[in-house]
Design a protein around this motif. Structure first.
Motif, PDB file in Angstrom:
ATOM      1  N   UNK A 144      14.622 -21.130  21.601  1.00 14.79           N
ATOM      2  CA  UNK A 144      15.757 -20.010  21.050  1.00 14.79           C
ATOM      3  C   UNK A 144      16.284 -20.530  19.903  1.00 14.79           C
ATOM      4  N   UNK A 145      16.741 -21.935  19.756  1.00 14.13           N
ATOM      5  CA  UNK A 145      17.166 -22.588  18.616  1.00 14.13           C
ATOM      6  C   UNK A 145      16.145 -22.858  17.524  1.00 14.13           C
ATOM      7  N   UNK A 146      14.939 -23.400  17.770  1.00 12.70           N
ATOM      8  CA  UNK A 146      13.802 -23.789  16.925  1.00 12.70           C
ATOM      9  C   UNK A 146      13.286 -22.542  16.379  1.00 12.70           C
ATOM     10  N   UNK A 147      13.158 -21.461  17.164  1.00  7.49           N
ATOM     11  CA  UNK A 147      12.692 -20.306  16.493  1.00  7.49           C
ATOM     12  C   UNK A 147      13.494 -19.482  15.462  1.00  7.49           C
ATOM     13  N   UNK A 148      14.823 -19.688  15.769  1.00  4.06           N
ATOM     14  CA  UNK A 148      16.111 -19.080  14.712  1.00  4.06           C
ATOM     15  C   UNK A 148      16.276 -20.043  13.810  1.00  4.06           C
ATOM     16  N   UNK A 149      15.554 -21.213  13.569  1.00  3.27           N
ATOM     17  CA  UNK A 149      15.889 -22.084  12.495  1.00  3.27           C
ATOM     18  C   UNK A 149      17.273 -22.663  12.625  1.00  3.27           C
ATOM     19  N   UNK A 150      17.906 -23.033  13.827  1.00  6.13           N
ATOM     20  CA  UNK A 150      19.004 -23.716  14.085  1.00  6.13           C
ATOM     21  C   UNK A 150      18.721 -25.196  14.618  1.00  6.13           C
ATOM     22  N   UNK A 171      17.147 -15.178   6.761  1.00  9.83           N
ATOM     23  CA  UNK A 171      17.179 -15.140   8.371  1.00  9.83           C
ATOM     24  C   UNK A 171      15.647 -15.410   8.522  1.00  9.83           C
ATOM     25  N   UNK A 172      15.208 -16.426   8.393  1.00  8.62           N
ATOM     26  CA  UNK A 172      13.683 -16.431   8.707  1.00  8.62           C
ATOM     27  C   UNK A 172      13.569 -16.861  10.263  1.00  8.62           C
ATOM     28  N   UNK A 173      12.599 -16.339  10.731  1.00  9.58           N
ATOM     29  CA  UNK A 173      12.465 -16.727  12.056  1.00  9.58           C
ATOM     30  C   UNK A 173      11.072 -17.028  12.406  1.00  9.58           C
ATOM     31  N   UNK A 174      10.625 -17.766  13.723  1.00  2.20           N
ATOM     32  CA  UNK A 174       9.347 -18.089  13.840  1.00  2.20           C
ATOM     33  C   UNK A 174       8.368 -17.077  13.422  1.00  2.20           C
ATOM     34  N   UNK A 175       7.177 -17.130  12.903  1.00  2.00           N
ATOM     35  CA  UNK A 175       6.622 -18.368  12.473  1.00  2.00           C
ATOM     36  C   UNK A 175       6.883 -19.003  11.422  1.00  2.00           C
ATOM     37  N   UNK A 176       7.804 -18.678  10.689  1.00  2.00           N
ATOM     38  CA  UNK A 176       8.376 -19.318   9.357  1.00  2.00           C
ATOM     39  C   UNK A 176       9.440 -20.178   9.804  1.00  2.00           C
ATOM     40  N   UNK A 177       9.283 -21.546   9.847  1.00  2.00           N
ATOM     41  CA  UNK A 177      10.288 -22.412  10.388  1.00  2.00           C
ATOM     42  C   UNK A 177      10.641 -23.411   9.065  1.00  2.00           C
ATOM     43  N   UNK A 178      11.978 -23.675   9.149  1.00  2.00           N
ATOM     44  CA  UNK A 178      12.430 -24.432   8.074  1.00  2.00           C
ATOM     45  C   UNK A 178      13.186 -25.477   8.846  1.00  2.00           C
TER      46      UNK A 178
END
Lengths: 676, 676, 676
Positions: A435-441, A611-618
């Protein structure tokens, strides 16, 4: 303290570029391939190999008879080729003569289940005879190779876990450990563990019973702690030997597995400048970077610096062929950069070339069974050129995250001894990380049983913290009071450090910070929520439901059910300067994402631009020169358009300038790396 | 005969109201709660507790060293509070010192599987050393507490079953038992059990082989009988000791489990005025009263009087949390009255308060982990007031049922040794009971292997009576001939008492009463029936099909299939003055219900007034004053309207008069109790 | 060579009609039924019985005490009745006294798992004590019965397989076998098996480790070869004893099971004129003749003559009742003729009458438990009349097939040690046989590890030939080059004879004949194909996919997938005068059928007249007089119309003339037999 000083004194190996290579077993090939292999390594850009950790039987083919010529030749060859070497102590797989002559070194599992020769890791690593032989082979190896200029580090043993060892000597060790922990006070032991139950109280230490038939959750938890201690002791025992020989600029490491619950990181990493991890991740349509990031975030946090990847999949893997999946084009490279983006300083595949014999005949290497160039080898070669090109800029990456996910070794076991749904009940922590990773936190992963300084963070995600000391719970309380944001999951605070339930209204010491209490709970099937601020209702509550009675908290959501709906399911409590959101059920991914994003927003850790989310990961970090390095990944089979969210930067791989607002495309299974 | 006299002489405990309470373990609480607990018990109306059965290790912390002061305090406290006490012998969980010093007391299961310390019920209950220590602790306990005026009875051991004990001494016991049974005649043994098969004949008793590798169905059946005998012997051995100390007005009991196949009721209950049962039933949406009624009907029938409920679920239960279901509002009370409506004189929860330690940390009690008043505790309190109010009218309930369901211990094993579908093939008996219960036909449940006087009945339901003596089959034949109605299921009459198949056309001695024979049968998938008088066709035949060839019977139904349809599946035979309906398949619930109702109608046992069916369940009995007591249950979440089907009555709980034809409402999960 | 001569010299038993009967156990019946049974046998046309193989405990009830009178009576009775007898050596089920007095004869399985008495086949067949007692009982039996004029043959032991025997003596035998195989050369052993892996190299024979913990695929494969050798040795050891007594016109046989992977046919059959097989086939809606044909084709091929069916199902079977399926009308007869159509000279049911005792109480015989005439018995009687009528014409059937399916014992194990999908990965060979059988292409089944003369064939079907010597692969290469047609499956050629992977591009030595190479492969879910000449796309590729790179081959099909679709999946190579079609995936039945038919067409082995396919199955052969015998089967519940595809013939059962082009009907579950 002495040991901490020792650690500091040896912390001298310095990476100037990430190393990229593979484990290598010249001694396994059907024909002598050393020259050819090294030539192909040089052609493809291998900069490091790991050798020696699996071949005790060749170093010492008979008891006390040693043969090193074969390894001299290998080490010399790599020295000439300028390929760095990590040398392993070969103690995880004993020679045949040892099992034959000293069968007591073989492990005995619970209920008398015996181990047999014919496989690795079948020994009682606590056994004195095994230790005697281990020490001798380690000293011989160190005498011969420690000073080799090309050897940059030493791996102690391999993929160490306790594997159910239950030999008598190991149990006696446990008994002594417990006796010391309780200062010999049997009354205290009986009380804290509740041994009066079923009249199984102990009245002399002699009566203390072995692990086999034990059902007591406190005993079982302590046994797991003992496993972690015994493993760390074993590694430090090896480190103490190796230290006598090695140069100060050589590091010690161990290739841990991402079963973090089995290992005490600080006790185990104590003498290791760069602990390492073996990560075998999903590929093909399931490649998602998630496990790499989860394990990487944990290793980076616990290593308090950078870490190594000693093994990862080059090709399809398995002890059979039921899930042999080679990577799609581009995936090998993407995974390598995913490791580096988490803070790894080295990526080594297991292994250079696929074996023709043995249990791991189908654990694919960079080379296949034909030992010739192939698609994966070629992709490795291209990627190694990129690492070589930009390596100085991306090595030694550091992060200063404001969000953290807690990981509790004790809660892992506490929950799993009393499962509320089938399978590993702590596995849910990966959903929390997701939930963190997918929201680029970006987040640290904190082993909170042994590390609980939360001062650098704004947001804590607390997984079911089922077993915890009062002190830890008080720190969480203080964190919220002082302005922190917490998302906390069900069952937190329920048991004390002995895995005994607290005799008070749940969630015990967390009650004030949570702003509710509860007395009841129920196993459930999937339930819907009533309308709520997240707009998520369908099937959002699963498996487990607590009947929350708000005191100061407000209700964010309740289930849609005649009976269960009388209580709150998700609550939010304003507490001091911070907020605690509590989820009294196993939330759907969708609900979890919404709750985490709300708290992240309030904590100021939700990415501001784009606000990129998975599958785009920063992913990002700071390099040795203090520059920001940004990784932009696309974990999908379709190219993705992204509006560049950072300031003026240089795209490192293609030397292109990019600036905020530029439209850029990340190719399928691709990555863009920029320096801001 | 002597023992029967002894039984009569001690039958002196008399209930004047049902007792309502819980098992209690002061010795398990994290802090000393005795005073507080007893205070809360008094507040909530607890009238009985069961204590002591689980704490041998506290009574005798070291071999031969006894400590009773802690229990003195508890017993005295209850005496002062006027709460009655049932004291248990603590032999089901041995102290740690015993396992350490005398490991031979631990049980060995089939194929050498050993038991370990760390759990209860891990001993060979036949072991001489275990018996020595058991006798000593029982005598000590009795010496100290037998004469306590507040102690109303003694529980011998706890939830006794054989648990696969296979120690050498136990096998020697079996061998001696078989030798006696066959009067030492090996030829007879070889013949009756068919040991010539595979040349496994025995020619000296010394060769008689242990249970481990045995495949012979006759041997396996006899082993189960031996288990039942050994268990009964153990209970009677304890009873003989306790009898030396107890007052005549104190009863002996044991908390049996509803695995009726494991226990010989008459041999085991012989010295027990009130045998007891532990019933853990489904709640929430699955609460249905069925298990309570099934087990209660069996216990009432076999106790030939009234029985006790020593354990039942107060809250969610389990050795983990995968099926932890607290009751909905009203369900606790409804279940308590369901027990009383079957003939129970006591309901005790397991247990007073949920434990903070051990394997059963989540076996919920009346109090939760916080030890404070809660929803369930409050419901208990309200219900206990009702019991107190109307107790004298509803205690010692007796029934004179005209319908009976046979239960065959031997057939349970015979069928399950040769499964025709997966899982327990005898579990189907619960469907048979359900077909009675759901249609409000009250029935006894008769252990027909040891009790076969059917003279009081009009209707017998015969489950697959796979193993039976000729004598039993002849009694069923006579029952029909004399005007009885029988519904009989497939496979009845197939094997003799040795679990050997009868060498004659099936159903063997039942052929005349059944009016057909069959030579063949087949495993089947679900099949439809052809049109029939029940109007039920779809999927009505399952798993098993016999190819019935009617002789005097008429065909009620056949399957709709080219091949199988050539034979009859359900038949009805007019035989003497009665009728026998036979079902040569596993019927669907719908088909079974229709068949049972038809026979019940003819037998005159179908309720005349008001054809209520599940979830509206009517139960009744006669109280000590000869008055009819009626229970009207609603096992559903919606209130139900009922036209009162009995004569002028008093609704006991609300002192309201009701008469035939009155419209009354039974609330959701509710009950109405009337005296007619 | 000596033994081969011995074989020739004893090849003297001659069938003049197929024998038709059953195994018979007079010693198991509840009452003495011998006279009645023999009377019923004569009435129904039984011509042969098998006796004695299961009753060692009756022949020798105590050690060294023998009782034969009971068997004398049986043998004499059959002699008088003119029913032929096959006498078994009773060594597969030991007497109780032996297990008691000599527990070392009981087998020990892997990881110390012990066997117990109470079942058959629980011994270490390699044990010296067991051999001593076996030899003695065999000699006693032979002394008494060998010369009986009615005894036509001897069965040695029963359904022999290794059953996991792992006793110390058996392991020592293996060690000696390996030592001899490697001529004592440990370096060679270490190298060929790759024991350097995990440092598990052996440096003295004393260190050679037992099977228990072994993971090495080469060791595991060799262990299976040892099992096959030890089993063959045991049979030949018995044969050598029996030969000392038997007449030259008496044959020796053994009832093998269709687990062909477990048995070396030539070593085992060496002294057997007529090896036998026990085939339990599916019936009711699943009756299809496929297993009968598959096993029959293998037995006929490996017996190099005719074979016997010693056991087959008369009725429902099972060690429980979960799959007890009696045959539909006509199916018993159809199966019997199916056996004969494959080359069997005898069909014996197991068994005459269903047992009333023991584990196999529900293994149905010709008679049921009532021992009276029944549907199956009656069908047997009618069929036996048919066999009697036409027996001389159909006995000793020979075939000269042009198609063959290879069967590799070693590949069976090699594949299953490294499963690519769950369950038995070699089971797929039955699909390959089915693709021939269903299309009426008669084929031999060749154990290619020990028999590789393909000179008589035009078409070879090569199942995954995962383990093979270079020599075998070269023979296949030559077969194609010389004009043969081959359909070859994935993974062929991958490993050498040590189950070690070849270090070359796959498919190794087959590369030229295949016309492609591959370096990669992947586990897959079901995938579609792109359009192809077979017109079959949907779900045609399953479980496993090789990435084929054609060199000289042309692509017949590729999968429809972005990544995987870059490579070929089915290829065809013109090679020399022949063609090799390769399938690099697990094909759907539909795709497989199309590919096989294409190659069969080209090979000229597709039936010319009338393209009948399953369920209409045509089988044929040549009788003793050189006449063609045709079987036309209908394996379905509906009558089938067929245009008679052969020349002028006589329908043997009804003495009707038929000629090419005639319309004839084959009844449901029926057969027509003609002589052309």
């Amino acid at each position: 303290m002495f040991l901490f000083l020792a650690f500091s004194a040896t912390a001298q190996y310095k990476f100037d570029k990430p190393l990229y290579g593979a484990a290598y077993y010249s001694e396994y090939t059907p024909t002598d391939r050393l020259d050819k292999d090294v030539e192909m390594m040089l052609q493809s850009g291998v900069t490091v190999v790991r050798i020696g950790e699996s071949s005790w039987g060749l170093f010492e083919p008979s008891e006390g008879k040693f043969e090193f010529a074969w390894m001299d030749r290998i080490v010399n060859k790599f020295q000439k080729a300028g390929i760095k070497v990590i040398l392993g102590t070969p103690t995880y797989s004993i020679p045949a003569w040892m099992a034959k002559a000293y069968p007591e070194v073989l492990s005995v599992k619970a209920n008398g289940e015996k181990s047999y020769y014919g496989i690795r890791q079948n020994m009682d690593f606590y056994n004195a005879k095994f230790r005697f032989f281990s020490e001798r082979i380690i000293r011989r190896l160190m005498e011969r190779y420690a000073k080799n200029p090309n050897v940059i580090g030493f791996q102690l043993d391999n993929e160490l876990v306790a594997r159910g060892v239950n030999n008598d000597d190991y149990f006696e060790g446990f008994k002594a450990y417990v006796k010391e922990k309780f200062k010999g006070n049997l009354a205290s032991l009986n009380k804290e563990w509740g041994l009066n139950y079923w009249g199984m109280n102990i009245n002399t230490w002699d009566e203390f019973y072995a692990r086999d038939g034990v059902t007591n959750p406190s005993y079982k938890l302590e046994w797991e702690r003992w496993n972690r201690k015994a493993l760390a002791d074993f590694l430090n025992w090896q480190a103490d030997i190796v230290k006598e020989y090695k140069r100060k600029d050589q590091f010690m490491t161990h290739c841990f597995m991402p079963h973090f619950s089995d290992i005490d990181p600080f006790a185990s990493f104590r003498q290791m400048q760069y602990p390492a991890i073996n990560i075998y991740n999903k590929v093909q349509d399931k490649q998602d970077g998630r496990l790499i990031a989860f394990a990487g975030d944990y290793m980076r946090t616990t290593s308090k610096g950078n870490y190594l990847v000693t093994e990862t999949n080059a090709n399809g893997i398995g002890w059979d062929l039921k899930s042999y999946y080679p990577p799609y084009d581009g995936q090998l490279r993407q995974n390598m950069f995913s490791h580096l983006a988490s803070g790894a300083n080295m990526v080594e595949y297991w292994h250079w070339a696929t074996l023709h014999y043995g249990q791991e005949t189908y654990w694919g290497g960079l080379l296949g069974h034909d030992q010739e160039p192939n698609r994966v080898y070629n992709e490795f070669g291209a990627a190694s050129k990129e690492v070589s090109k930009i390596g100085e800029k991306i090595v030694n990456l550091k992060k200063q995250n404001k969000a953290a996910l807690l990981f509790s070794h004790d809660s892992y076991y506490g929950l799993n001894f009393m499962l509320f749904s089938k399978d590993d009940n702590y596995e849910f922590i990966k959903k929390l990380h997701q939930s963190l990773f997918d929201n680029n936190i970006e987040a640290d992963v904190i082993p909170c049983d042994v590390m609980s300084d939360f001062s650098q963070y704004k947001l804590l995600i607390v997984p079911p913290l089922y077993v915890a000391t009062d002190a830890l719970l008080e720190k969480i309380d203080a964190f919220v009071k002082n302005g922190g944001e917490v998302v906390m999951l069900f069952k937190s605070g329920y048991c004390n450090e002995h895995n005994a339930v607290r005799a008070m209204k749940a969630p015990g010491p967390l009650r004030k910070a949570c702003g509710f209490y509860y007395q009841e709970y129920s196993t459930i099937e999937k339930l819907d929520l009533k309308d709520n601020e997240f707009g998520i209702t369908k099937g959002a509550a699963n498996s487990w439901l607590e009947f929350l009675v708000p005191e100061t908290a407000k209700v964010l959501a309740s289930v849609n059910h005649t009976f269960f709906g009388k209580w709150a399911t998700v609550t939010e409590n304003d507490y001091g300067k911070g907020h605690l959101v509590y989820i009294g059920t196993v939330p759907s991914d969708e609900l979890l994402n919404s709750i985490v994003k709300k708290s992240a927003q309030r904590a100021g850790v939700l990415p501001l631009k784009g606000q990129y989310t998975f599958p785009v990961i920063l992913r990002e970090g700071t390099n040795d020169k203090g520059k920001k390095i940004h990784y932009l990944f696309n974990y999908s089979a379709n190219a993705k358009q992204v509006v560049y969210p950072y300031g003026k930067s240089l795209s490192l791989l293609d030397n292109r300038n990019v600036k905020n607002g530029d439209n850029i495309e990340i190719p399928a299974w691709g990555v863009i790396i920029t320096e801001e």
